[in-house]
Design a protein around this motif. Structure first.
Motif, PDB file in Angstrom:
ATOM      1  N   HIS A  99     142.698  40.287 126.694  1.00  0.00           N
ATOM      2  CA  HIS A  99     141.861  39.190 126.407  1.00  0.00           C
ATOM      3  C   HIS A  99     141.978  37.835 127.142  1.00  0.00           C
ATOM      4  CE1 HIS A  99     140.661  41.442 123.068  1.00  0.00           C
ATOM      5  NE2 HIS A  99     141.733  42.033 122.715  1.00  0.00           N
ATOM      6  N   GLY A 100     142.922  37.858 128.159  1.00  0.00           N
ATOM      7  CA  GLY A 100     142.981  36.628 128.847  1.00  0.00           C
ATOM      8  C   GLY A 100     143.669  35.444 127.859  1.00  0.00           C
ATOM      9  N   ASP A 101     144.514  35.822 126.845  1.00  0.00           N
ATOM     10  CA  ASP A 101     144.942  34.778 126.067  1.00  0.00           C
ATOM     11  C   ASP A 101     146.244  34.323 126.620  1.00  0.00           C
ATOM     12  OD1 ASP A 101     142.980  35.463 124.148  1.00  0.00           O
ATOM     13  OD2 ASP A 101     144.274  37.095 123.032  1.00  0.00           O
ATOM     14  N   ALA A 102     146.534  33.175 126.012  1.00  0.00           N
ATOM     15  CA  ALA A 102     147.900  32.370 126.404  1.00  0.00           C
ATOM     16  C   ALA A 102     149.208  32.840 125.600  1.00  0.00           C
ATOM     17  CB  ALA A 102     147.836  31.000 126.144  1.00  0.00           C
ATOM     18  N   LEU A 103     150.172  32.964 126.252  1.00  0.00           N
ATOM     19  CA  LEU A 103     151.611  33.444 126.017  1.00  0.00           C
ATOM     20  C   LEU A 103     152.548  32.281 125.756  1.00  0.00           C
ATOM     21  CD1 LEU A 103     151.897  36.800 127.718  1.00  0.00           C
ATOM     22  CD2 LEU A 103     151.375  36.604 125.354  1.00  0.00           C
ATOM     23  N   LEU A 104     153.105  32.316 124.787  1.00  0.00           N
ATOM     24  CA  LEU A 104     154.328  31.084 124.597  1.00  0.00           C
ATOM     25  C   LEU A 104     155.407  32.000 124.183  1.00  0.00           C
ATOM     26  CD1 LEU A 104     152.670  28.109 122.718  1.00  0.00           C
ATOM     27  CD2 LEU A 104     153.096  28.642 125.285  1.00  0.00           C
ATOM     28  N   TRP A 105     156.661  31.681 125.072  1.00  0.00           N
ATOM     29  CA  TRP A 105     157.952  32.147 124.674  1.00  0.00           C
ATOM     30  C   TRP A 105     158.650  31.025 123.987  1.00  0.00           C
ATOM     31  CZ3 TRP A 105     155.272  34.141 128.473  1.00  0.00           C
ATOM     32  CH2 TRP A 105     155.318  35.607 128.533  1.00  0.00           C
ATOM     33  N   ILE A 106     159.426  31.616 122.896  1.00  0.00           N
ATOM     34  CA  ILE A 106     160.348  30.549 122.225  1.00  0.00           C
ATOM     35  C   ILE A 106     161.380  29.951 122.864  1.00  0.00           C
ATOM     36  CG2 ILE A 106     161.688  30.554 120.071  1.00  0.00           C
ATOM     37  CD1 ILE A 106     159.943  32.685 118.849  1.00  0.00           C
ATOM     38  N   ARG A 107     161.597  28.971 123.005  1.00  0.00           N
ATOM     39  CA  ARG A 107     162.784  28.227 123.670  1.00  0.00           C
ATOM     40  C   ARG A 107     163.497  27.650 122.715  1.00  0.00           C
ATOM     41  NH1 ARG A 107     158.955  24.745 127.627  1.00  0.00           N
ATOM     42  NH2 ARG A 107     158.047  26.219 129.057  1.00  0.00           N
ATOM     43  N   ASP A 112     170.184  32.772 114.206  1.00  0.00           N
ATOM     44  CA  ASP A 112     169.662  33.985 113.706  1.00  0.00           C
ATOM     45  C   ASP A 112     169.032  34.825 114.865  1.00  0.00           C
ATOM     46  OD1 ASP A 112     167.059  32.970 114.089  1.00  0.00           O
ATOM     47  OD2 ASP A 112     166.615  33.222 111.920  1.00  0.00           O
ATOM     48  N   GLY A 113     168.529  34.230 115.970  1.00  0.00           N
ATOM     49  CA  GLY A 113     168.025  35.086 116.982  1.00  0.00           C
ATOM     50  C   GLY A 113     166.530  35.290 116.888  1.00  0.00           C
ATOM     51  N   VAL A 114     166.088  34.606 116.020  1.00  0.00           N
ATOM     52  CA  VAL A 114     164.595  35.018 115.428  1.00  0.00           C
ATOM     53  C   VAL A 114     163.881  33.769 115.770  1.00  0.00           C
ATOM     54  CG1 VAL A 114     162.972  36.016 113.857  1.00  0.00           C
ATOM     55  CG2 VAL A 114     165.386  37.212 114.044  1.00  0.00           C
ATOM     56  N   HIS A 115     164.276  32.926 114.746  1.00  0.00           N
ATOM     57  CA  HIS A 115     163.413  31.606 114.744  1.00  0.00           C
ATOM     58  C   HIS A 115     163.858  30.524 115.533  1.00  0.00           C
ATOM     59  CE1 HIS A 115     163.468  34.029 110.838  1.00  0.00           C
ATOM     60  NE2 HIS A 115     162.035  33.435 110.662  1.00  0.00           N
ATOM     61  N   PRO A 116     162.718  29.703 115.887  1.00  0.00           N
ATOM     62  CA  PRO A 116     163.086  28.566 116.939  1.00  0.00           C
ATOM     63  C   PRO A 116     163.926  27.541 116.025  1.00  0.00           C
ATOM     64  CG  PRO A 116     160.861  29.096 116.679  1.00  0.00           C
ATOM     65  CD  PRO A 116     161.300  29.724 115.678  1.00  0.00           C
ATOM     66  N   THR A 117     164.709  26.594 116.735  1.00  0.00           N
ATOM     67  CA  THR A 117     165.155  25.445 116.093  1.00  0.00           C
ATOM     68  C   THR A 117     164.019  24.428 115.838  1.00  0.00           C
ATOM     69  OG1 THR A 117     165.544  24.355 118.203  1.00  0.00           O
ATOM     70  CG2 THR A 117     167.359  25.809 117.558  1.00  0.00           C
ATOM     71  N   GLY A 118     164.479  23.399 115.116  1.00  0.00           N
ATOM     72  CA  GLY A 118     163.382  22.457 114.725  1.00  0.00           C
ATOM     73  C   GLY A 118     162.630  21.834 116.035  1.00  0.00           C
ATOM     74  N   ARG A 119     163.590  21.873 117.177  1.00  0.00           N
ATOM     75  CA  ARG A 119     162.846  21.155 118.319  1.00  0.00           C
ATOM     76  C   ARG A 119     161.944  22.569 119.002  1.00  0.00           C
ATOM     77  NH1 ARG A 119     167.170  18.713 122.364  1.00  0.00           N
ATOM     78  NH2 ARG A 119     166.595  17.107 120.794  1.00  0.00           N
ATOM     79  N   GLY A 120     162.518  23.537 118.786  1.00  0.00           N
ATOM     80  CA  GLY A 120     161.726  24.726 119.182  1.00  0.00           C
ATOM     81  C   GLY A 120     160.484  24.808 118.367  1.00  0.00           C
ATOM     82  N   TYR A 121     160.311  24.590 117.382  1.00  0.00           N
ATOM     83  CA  TYR A 121     159.160  24.497 116.578  1.00  0.00           C
ATOM     84  C   TYR A 121     158.150  23.411 117.233  1.00  0.00           C
ATOM     85  CZ  TYR A 121     160.402  28.115 113.028  1.00  0.00           C
ATOM     86  OH  TYR A 121     160.600  29.280 112.482  1.00  0.00           O
ATOM     87  N   ARG A 122     158.628  22.385 117.403  1.00  0.00           N
ATOM     88  CA  ARG A 122     157.960  21.324 117.839  1.00  0.00           C
ATOM     89  C   ARG A 122     157.184  21.399 119.421  1.00  0.00           C
ATOM     90  NH1 ARG A 122     161.938  18.436 115.041  1.00  0.00           N
ATOM     91  NH2 ARG A 122     163.328  18.062 116.939  1.00  0.00           N
ATOM     92  N   SER A 123     158.094  22.291 120.007  1.00  0.00           N
ATOM     93  CA  SER A 123     157.657  22.511 121.399  1.00  0.00           C
ATOM     94  C   SER A 123     156.783  23.593 121.272  1.00  0.00           C
ATOM     95  CB  SER A 123     159.122  22.844 122.236  1.00  0.00           C
ATOM     96  OG  SER A 123     158.765  23.832 123.508  1.00  0.00           O
ATOM     97  N   LEU A 124     156.902  24.697 120.475  1.00  0.00           N
ATOM     98  CA  LEU A 124     155.737  25.718 120.350  1.00  0.00           C
ATOM     99  C   LEU A 124     154.470  24.995 120.108  1.00  0.00           C
ATOM    100  CD1 LEU A 124     157.623  28.650 118.680  1.00  0.00           C
ATOM    101  CD2 LEU A 124     156.709  28.662 120.944  1.00  0.00           C
ATOM    102  N   GLU A 125     154.504  24.012 119.195  1.00  0.00           N
ATOM    103  CA  GLU A 125     153.329  23.571 118.518  1.00  0.00           C
ATOM    104  C   GLU A 125     152.586  22.766 119.853  1.00  0.00           C
ATOM    105  OE1 GLU A 125     150.023  21.516 117.397  1.00  0.00           O
ATOM    106  OE2 GLU A 125     151.799  20.341 117.896  1.00  0.00           O
TER     107      GLU A 125
END
Length: 133
Positions: A99-107, A112-125
């Protein structure tokens, strides 16, 4: 609608950084569970952020991801690539490419190896907003 965030607990965390967006997300949900609950819903927005697949087991993740994407009508679709589920990550990457959609990888993963850190969530948004430019 300007923004909709759909998916699992990662989507819930992203929504905490962008409370003005609508949210269709639930902690622990698989792609199948999300699609079962919202099967008839059309998601129509300027920007849609999707985080699904991290909780998926051995089911038809690719089929569920494709069915969910078919429900989305948006100028910008941004997928969060699951960090802990390679099979689901491949399905997300493939569907986004179709679909030509954008991809974001979790930094910045939490221990737990699943969820971002607080900073990671801010970065994703923040990066999800930048992906629409």
């Amino acid at each position: 609608m300007a923004c909709v965030i759909i998916g699992d607990s990662i989507a819930v965390g992203i929504h905490a950084q962008a409370p003005s967006c609508a949210m269709l997300a639930h902690k622990g949900w698989t792609s199948t569970r999300w699609h079962q609950r919202y099967r008839t819903l059309r998601v129509d927005a300027d920007r849609v952020v999707i985080s699904l697949g991290s909780n998926d087991g051995h089911g038809d993740t690719a089929g569920q991801i494709a069915a969910i994407r078919a429900q989305v009508e948006a100028r910008h679709v941004v997928w969060i690539v699951p960090a802990c589920n390679l099979r689901a990550a491949r399905a997300v990457v493939a569907e986004a490419a179709r679909h030509g959609d954008a991809l974001l990888w979790i930094r910045g993963l939490s221990p737990d190896g699943v969820h971002p850190t607080g900073r990671g969530y801010r970065s994703l948004e923040q990066r999800s907003r930048l992906a629409q430019r």
